[in-house]
Design an enzyme around this catalytic site. Structure first.
Site, PDB file in Angstrom:
ATOM      1  NE  ARG A 268      26.446  13.872   5.973  1.00  0.00           N
ATOM      2  CZ  ARG A 268      26.058  14.103   4.723  1.00  0.00           C
ATOM      3  NH1 ARG A 268      26.633  15.057   4.025  1.00  0.00           N
ATOM      4  NH2 ARG A 268      25.121  13.381   4.168  1.00  0.00           N
TER       5      ARG A 268
ATOM      6  CG  ASN B  20      31.175  11.687  34.306  1.00  0.00           C
ATOM      7  OD1 ASN B  20      30.621  12.722  33.957  1.00  0.00           O
ATOM      8  ND2 ASN B  20      31.730  10.841  33.461  1.00  0.00           N
TER       9      ASN B  20
ATOM     10  CD  GLU C 220      32.748  10.328  29.818  1.00  0.00           C
ATOM     11  OE1 GLU C 220      32.030  10.797  28.927  1.00  0.00           O
ATOM     12  OE2 GLU C 220      32.484  10.415  31.008  1.00  0.00           O
TER      13      GLU C 220
ATOM     14  CE  LYS D 238      31.555  13.852  28.360  1.00  0.00           C
ATOM     15  NZ  LYS D 238      31.055  13.277  29.622  1.00  0.00           N
TER      16      LYS D 238
ATOM     17  CG  HIS E  61      28.391  14.347  37.055  1.00  0.00           C
ATOM     18  ND1 HIS E  61      29.238  14.937  37.964  1.00  0.00           N
ATOM     19  CD2 HIS E  61      28.101  15.306  36.132  1.00  0.00           C
ATOM     20  CE1 HIS E  61      29.474  16.198  37.595  1.00  0.00           C
ATOM     21  NE2 HIS E  61      28.792  16.444  36.495  1.00  0.00           N
TER      22      HIS E  61
ATOM     23  CE  LYS F 220      34.764  19.395  30.895  1.00  0.00           C
ATOM     24  NZ  LYS F 220      33.311  19.519  30.924  1.00  0.00           N
TER      25      LYS F 220
ATOM     26  NE  ARG G  84      35.178  14.625  28.708  1.00  0.00           N
ATOM     27  CZ  ARG G  84      35.013  15.425  27.677  1.00  0.00           C
ATOM     28  NH1 ARG G  84      35.756  15.270  26.611  1.00  0.00           N
ATOM     29  NH2 ARG G  84      34.125  16.397  27.700  1.00  0.00           N
TER      30      ARG G  84
ATOM     31  CG  HIS H 244      23.506  12.336  35.214  1.00  0.00           C
ATOM     32  ND1 HIS H 244      24.420  11.783  34.353  1.00  0.00           N
ATOM     33  CD2 HIS H 244      23.706  13.672  35.178  1.00  0.00           C
ATOM     34  CE1 HIS H 244      25.160  12.751  33.816  1.00  0.00           C
ATOM     35  NE2 HIS H 244      24.733  13.898  34.302  1.00  0.00           N
TER      36      HIS H 244
ATOM     37  CD  GLU I 177      29.861  20.019  37.489  1.00  0.00           C
ATOM     38  OE1 GLU I 177      30.971  19.458  37.525  1.00  0.00           O
ATOM     39  OE2 GLU I 177      28.809  19.415  37.180  1.00  0.00           O
TER      40      GLU I 177
ATOM     41  CG  HIS J 188      24.270  19.323  36.017  1.00  0.00           C
ATOM     42  ND1 HIS J 188      24.142  17.968  35.791  1.00  0.00           N
ATOM     43  CD2 HIS J 188      25.608  19.585  35.974  1.00  0.00           C
ATOM     44  CE1 HIS J 188      25.344  17.437  35.623  1.00  0.00           C
ATOM     45  NE2 HIS J 188      26.246  18.391  35.732  1.00  0.00           N
TER      46      HIS J 188
END
Lengths: 389, 389
Positions: free
Chosen positions: B143, B267, B259, B165, B270, B249, B263, B274, B207, B287
């Site tokens: 955990r 993207n 997010e 992330k 993206h 960032k 935030r 994606h 990016e 990517h």
């Protein structure tokens, strides 16, 4: 005469108990949530109606299992359809042996196939295994969606559904992969205990007794007084036991959400207990059964360590657990080196640090402490407290 | 003459740059951490020496891959052995197609076999895939254990290693299973970029260009000025590009860790990107390549939506991406209904809500906004911006 006097007042009080709704709050700042305890909750949309519990215009997925689903999923589905545009249920195979990645992935598959987005809500309807898996799935799906615990076993109502621990098992250790992730709401419907097998009720009582033993000797005394009523599913007794257990757990968790200190006392009996569960193969012994035998072993180790000379406490614990229908001796988990196998399993437990096993022991009755112990003493306790071949 | 003047001062400044150490702090309360940017970091124990980054008396596991491991794992292992009693390395297969549960489980297996406890530290040495998997493993193992990002690709240095992330892919969607989990430290050693394939350097630049486009037009202008120096791995230029990217960032993430709002502007490109990655099969397009074509499509959609009439911005973006060696047109991902397939894939993206796709569009140059768009307009943009068969 006092018995009759109590009996005569029982009926009207029971009816009152059936309408009883009690709410505790687990205060964790932005992650605070309510625990609602009572009867008839599954059919009451108002219980699930707080904005925090159910984001509006959302899709809901009930995660349950093949045992609990047929009993209660329809009722909950109907109730939730008053709050969510789309409600569906997913039934997982029942049992600790399915608490693994493959089963967890069934939840992800289902969510993705149904196009569940970040506003979706997961409802865990079942015992600890369902709660652990649905909770961990909620923690991970799209990096976190809302989830609600609807525990249907005593164990889940008093323990696993409160506190935010979620996890799956790994072949090399129980609950090794998981997250601290708090539910938005816990709804304990006491009526669901009516369909709980006696063996599982007993397993839940192990954790209830634990709260008394580590935190509240008055509660321990109350349990000694009311154990028969609990086993007979007296709703008043159940309501008190669940409420007091949740209260104690919430008090401890609130002070230490991520188990860096105090929270460890909740693991009384669990170091030995986890070794029993792993050693016998997950599912052979119920969690509560392992904890029961484990608590006796921990109490004996406390005596062995000289932390207390109150041998009456271990005896009292043993008697109460036996009355609850629980084992008070550990099983043999290795034919040749039983104690060695226990030690080996305990060393890979999450609570161990740098290979040193951390035990929760009882200093004086009702006072738990966390410490290490010499292998020789641990071996002696295991040899003494495990069933003969 | 100005060119020569600049060249003559380059050498001493480069030597200075080689010794340069810059530290940014991502301020997230108890989860705050530093990003160290410079050269020679892998060999410098002091970089990894803060108590927060490395709990004392702990075991360390370096998670890397079969490409990066042979180049840098020994150096880092030697450095970390000054801080940890036991250091070992685990090499995962290289590539986005391995970012799945099976590979993640190799990390858990290794940690459990080595008896790694809760005080152990995971170091992610590699690109975004290694960072995402090591980070998610750290989030889940018992955990949550400490982890440190040591990104060795430009993409990971400016993007994936900052912000917390972590995730793995699911057959039905990219990054669908993961956690928000902050590292204790990010150490960007610019020297590792010397071994980065040119195609991956370009993917990282996508990016970098994005940060200019959504947040800082002065940085966009600086990139237009310095793009050749970046592709030639000029350390001064790299240091500035990485620092400014991380700064932007960090500023965005600090304001919106999970997010829920701002935030989302990160993207940009993206949503389309994606779909390209998923449509082509993970790994076929990098990517950054998907994001590059996706940014052009998003800029075109902004024009189509009438959010801006500044067609010069889309043109400028296209030119800069092309100079960076990046695609400016999307691929065909379906022989018959290309736009339909894009829409289908975008609808299951994590950013979509109740089936509605959320696009990050550019209102005026350097101003990003998040909004929905009519399918018909999206189709028109896809038809116009994708490569002919």
């Amino acid at each position: 005469m006092p018995r009759i006097a109590r009996a005569s007042t029982l009926e009207p009080m029971d009816k009152q108990a059936l309408r009883l709704r009690q709410t505790l709050t687990v205060g964790l700042g932005a992650r605070s949530y309510d625990i609602v305890i009572g009867t008839g909750l599954l059919a009451d949309a108002a219980v699930f109606g707080t904005a925090a519990a159910a984001p509006s215009s959302a899709q809901a997925l009930i995660v349950t299992n093949t045992t609990v689903g047929p009993l209660y999923a329809d009722r909950l589905m109907q109730t939730l359809s008053q709050r969510h545009a789309r409600v569906s249920a997913l039934s997982l195979p029942d049992g600790e042996s399915y608490k693994n990645w493959e089963t967890l992935n069934l939840i992800f598959d289902d969510l993705l196939r149904k196009g569940a987005d970040r506003k979706s809500v997961l409802y865990a309807l079942g015992g600890g295994v369902v709660g652990d898996m649905a909770g961990f799935a909620a923690a991970c799906y799209m990096r976190g969606i809302a989830f609600v615990q609807v525990p249907t076993t005593l164990l889940a109502q008093v323990d696993s559904s409160v506190g935010g621990k979620t996890a799956i098992n790994h072949p090399l250790g129980k609950n090794m992969v998981g997250a601290f992730y708090q539910p938005r709401l816990v709804a304990c419907d006491l009526e669901t205990l009516n369909t709980l097998p006696a063996r599982e009720l007993s397993a839940g009582l192990a954790e209830v007794i634990k709260y008394g033993a580590i935190y509240d000797m008055a509660f321990m005394a109350w349990l000694e007084e009311n154990l028969d009523a609990l086993r007979a599913l007296d709703p008043r007794a159940l309501a008190h036991a669940v409420r007091r257990s949740c209260q104690i757990k919430a008090e401890v968790v609130t002070q230490d959400e991520r188990e860096s200190g105090l929270r460890a006392i909740l693991n009384f009996g669990h170091t030995f207990g986890h070794a029993i569960e792993a050693g016998m193969g997950y599912g052979a012994w119920l969690h509560g059964e392992g904890v029961a035998a484990g608590m006796v072993m921990a109490a004996e180790l406390s005596l062995e360590m000289g932390l207390t000379d109150d041998s009456a406490f271990a005896q009292r614990l043993r008697r109460l657990l036996a009355r609850a229908g629980l084992p008070t001796r550990g099983p043999l988990i290795h034919p040749a080196d039983n104690a060695g196998r226990y030690l080996e399993l305990m060393r890979v437990d999450k609570k161990s640090e740098a290979g040193q096993i951390r035990f929760v022991l009882t200093g004086a009755a009702g006072r738990a402490i966390v410490c290490a112990a010499p292998d020789a003493l641990v071996r002696r306790v295991i040899d003494r407290c495990c069933a003969a071949p």
